[in-house]
Design a protein around this motif. Structure first.
Motif, short mmCIF file in Angstrom:
data_model
loop_
_atom_site.label_atom_id
_atom_site.label_comp_id
_atom_site.label_asym_id
_atom_site.label_seq_id
_atom_site.Cartn_x
_atom_site.Cartn_y
_atom_site.Cartn_z
N VAL A 404 35.02 37.34 43.46
CA VAL A 404 35.73 37.65 44.70
C VAL A 404 35.13 36.79 45.80
O VAL A 404 34.02 36.26 45.69
CB VAL A 404 35.63 39.15 45.03
N SER A 434 40.25 32.33 44.41
CA SER A 434 39.69 33.57 44.98
C SER A 434 40.38 33.87 46.30
O SER A 434 39.87 33.57 47.37
CB SER A 434 38.18 33.43 45.18
N ASP A 436 41.43 36.94 48.13
CA ASP A 436 41.38 38.40 48.21
C ASP A 436 40.97 38.81 49.61
O ASP A 436 40.72 37.98 50.49
CB ASP A 436 40.40 38.96 47.17
N TYR A 437 40.88 40.11 49.80
CA TYR A 437 40.67 40.66 51.14
C TYR A 437 39.22 40.62 51.60
O TYR A 437 38.94 40.87 52.77
CB TYR A 437 41.15 42.12 51.16
#
Length: 714
Positions: A404, A434, A436-437
């Motif tokens: 992540v 990658s 993502d948040y």
């Protein structure tokens, strides 16, 4: 189908062990046996004090027993193992500063039973304190002050210390369990780092107390006589049976704690004590890693891993397996699929963002421990990359991202530069997949660019990296994301003289800044890019010749624009004479913009004085050659544009008199110009505030007049 009938009572009696009553608790102070003969009294000489008591022998006069912990241990060569204290202390201080809490906090019923119900902070007796901590009646949250919560934790720490010193180790353990239970409560996310720091201080204190007690058991007999001094690097076979039994009792008692989180924290606190039982105490770390996986709360599990890493440093092991396992577990923790609501609406709750921010320091600290001194031991780096599944041909990152974004960010930050350069494309692919948040993808691209600039790389590798990066960021819609990445890679482009990429970057910057609104943050990033260009190229003519340079400069404003303008003006005044009319006009506009942007009336302002000197120096460096009239017109424009700079007025008079002197060399053809120069000086001198300087300038102008009096007629 029928089930076989079972007699559970009979089965329990068959398999249970025989129990026998104990005279005292295994963790409490051993009471003196009534059947044991009294210890022999020392025969004191007449010169010795009759009240002298040897702390290593028997009882005090009057029946007061002494704990073995009070015996002197200065000669012991096996001190309590310490983790790197400076790094850990600094980390805890920064952790509390990064996450300050409000004056009022809401705690759950479990925490409030240990904190809230004691309104007054008088010192209660230990029996009342334990009963109070066991009383959990109310559900929901209670609101108390932060100071009250922190003060109560300090009181608990002092109470544990007093209980231990009075040989009431059962109470000390029970209070320590209650402190560890506080870490279960994550209802107030912002307060959890502070709670972690305070609670782990108590755990560290307990671990040191237990270590010292077991060490005394190993070095002294029950009657106080010395058995042996443990060496610093002692082995398990150097420890006597009684000390091992006491140590084993502690681990058994900790293992009997029902709640998982307090049980893990307490075992981590006494983790160094495994040295009394095992020659390789680090073998327990993988078991503890597996235990932590049973914690459901992401915040509690992340900080529990952080404390495990801290405690493992006390073992001084070179094995990084538990650290790598912690990073992999945290990585999996963030790979949880987003909920349907988040996927549908495309937003994240504030709580989720805060959770990532709170866990970030734990990831950073663990990653630093993995690559600590990694540049000196290449084998450890290779092993770490294999453990993190980053070795070549080890994982197909196209099918599934290996990390992540937040974990990848700290990996890029801590890896040695030479390793990062040799795996540049692999890490570039990791960044690409990658999304993502947990962290902005553009910031990982940015970090990779800065790290690649730390070490000389092959030009072929840089070309491939830049090509993929420029292709990736061309899809960004936000201007700040694009600028952040460009700011990192502009150094690489300039260092390696990649003119093609430089032209492409400047063209893209000009197009994006002209079509989108430039904020103050965007302007600051543009300032960084422009100053890097100015610092690398150094030739002002070459900079002005760059395509789109002036277009980008025009969209900047505020302090960022002033900083770039000041840098340009400083570069211009460091060279020789300025003869290009276009460059002179551009520098004049830059100087005028700087002059209008600040208040030059404050003579004590260093920035104002610096700007006044630069503008005066610029005017002095201008040279129009034989175009003397054009030069005089330039001086007139400067007097009108920079009337607030007194230092410049003197420069203008000197320049005007110099022009008149040059014109005198051309006989009577320039008589009109000479008169104009003298008139310019006569008008300018009265505006200078210092009378002494006025007088000097009048004398200088008078000399010019006398020099031209032979053929000038007024």
């Amino acid at each position: 189908m029928e089930f076989r009938p079972r007699n559970y009572i009979a089965e329990e009696e068959t398999h249970s062990l025989t129990r026998s009553a104990a005279d005292h608790h295994p963790l409490s102070a051993v009471p003196p046996s009534s059947s044991a003969p009294p210890p022999p009294e020392n025969k004191l000489s007449n010169s010795e004090d009759a009240n002298f008591f040897d702390p290593l022998r028997g009882e005090r006069r009057g029946g007061d027993s002494i704990s073995i912990d009070e015996a002197p241990d200065r000669r012991s060569a096996a001190p309590y193992p310490q983790a790197p204290s400076k790094e850990w202390s600094s980390f805890k201080r920064l952790l509390m500063q990064k996450f300050p809490v409000s004056k009022m906090i809401a705690v759950s019923s479990v925490s409030s039973s240990a904190v809230c119900e004691c309104a007054a902070f008088e010192k209660p007796d230990r029996t009342m304190l334990v009963d109070e901590l066991d009383d959990v009646e109310n559900e929901g949250l209670k609101v108390i002050t932060q100071q009250e919560y922190v003060s109560r934790l300090y009181d608990l720490k002092d109470e544990i210390n007093r209980a231990w010193n009075s040989d009431d180790r059962v109470t000390a353990l029970k209070l320590s369990i209650k402190v560890a239970k506080l870490l279960v409560d994550t209802s107030v996310l912002q307060f959890y780092p502070t709670l972690f720091v305070l609670a782990t201080d108590v755990m560290d204190m307990l671990g040191e107390l237990v270590w010292k007690r077991i060490r005394h058991k190993a070095e002294y007999a029950e009657d106080g006589s010395m058995l042996d001094i443990l060496p610093e690097n002692f082995k398990a076979n150097n420890v006597c049976f009684d000390a091992k039994e006491t140590c084993n009792n502690w681990f058994c008692k900790v293992g009997a704690v029902r709640e998982l989180l307090p049980r893990i924290y307490l075992e981590l606190a006494i983790l160094p004590c495994w040295r009394f039982l095992l020659d390789r105490p680090e073998d327990n770390l993988q078991r503890l890693v597996m235990m932590i996986r049973g914690l459901a709360d992401p915040l509690a599990s992340a900080y529990c891993r952080l404390y495990m890493v801290h405690c493992a440093q006390k073992l001084h092991t070179s094995d990084k397996g538990h650290l790598i396992a912690c990073i992999n577990d945290l990585n999996i923790l963030f790979m949880r699929p987003a909920s349907a609501k988040e996927t549908r609406h495309g937003y994240l709750t504030d709580k989720k963002k805060l959770l990532v921010t709170l866990i970030d320091p734990a990831i950073e600290y663990i990653m630093k421990c993995i690559f600590d001194n990694a540049s000196k031991v290449r084998v450890h780096i290779d092993d770490a990359l294999v453990g993190l599944r980053l070795a070549r041909n080890q994982v197909d990152i196209v099918e599934r991202p290996a990390f992540v974004s937040i974990v990848l960010h700290h990996l890029l930050k801590e890896l040695p530069a030479e390793i990062l350069n040799s795996h540049a494309q692999d890490f570039l692919h990791l960044i690409q997949f990658s999304k993502d948040y947990t962290f902005d993808q553009c910031l990982n691209y940015r970090l990779l660019g800065f790290r690649l600039g730390e070490h000389r790389s092959q030009i072929e590798v840089l070309n491939l990296v830049l090509e993929e990066v420029m292709q990736a960021i061309s899809q960004y819609e936000r201007l700040d994301e694009f600028l952040n990445v460009v700011d990192a890679y502009i150094d690489i482009v300039l260092q390696n003289q990649m003119d093609g990429y430089l032209s492409s970057i400047l063209k893209a910057l000009a197009m994006r800044t002209s079509s989108k609104e430039v904020t103050e943050d965007d302007s600051r990033i543009l300032q960084s890019i422009m100053i890097k260009l100015l610092s690398r190229l150094k030739d002002l003519d070459e900079i002005f010749a760059l395509s789109h340079f002036l277009d980008i400069l025009d969209v900047m404003y505020g302090r960022s624009r002033n900083a770039v303008n000041l840098h340009i003006l400083d570069m211009a005044t460091r060279k020789g004479r300025l003869r290009d009319p276009a460059a002179i006009q551009l520098l004049f506009e830059i100087s005028q913009s700087l002059h209008d942007g600040i208040d030059l009336s404050h003579e004590k302002d260093d920035y104002a004085r610096q700007l006044a000197r630069l503008i005066s120096r610029f005017v002095q460096m201008v040279d129009y050659g034989t175009e003397l009239e054009q030069h005089l017109m330039f001086l007139v424009e400067c007097r009108g544009a920079f009337g607030g700079i007194n230092e410049l007025k003197e420069t203008l008079v000197h320049s005007s008199n110099s022009l008149a002197t040059e014109a005198l060399k051309d006989d009577k053809k320039q008589s009109t110009l000479v008169k104009s120069c003298i008139a310019f000086s006569e008008v300018t001198i009265p505006s200078i505030p210092t009378q002494v300087r006025q007088l000097n300038l009048y004398l200088e102008t008078t000399e010019v007049v006398f020099s031209s009096s032979n053929w000038l007629h007024y």
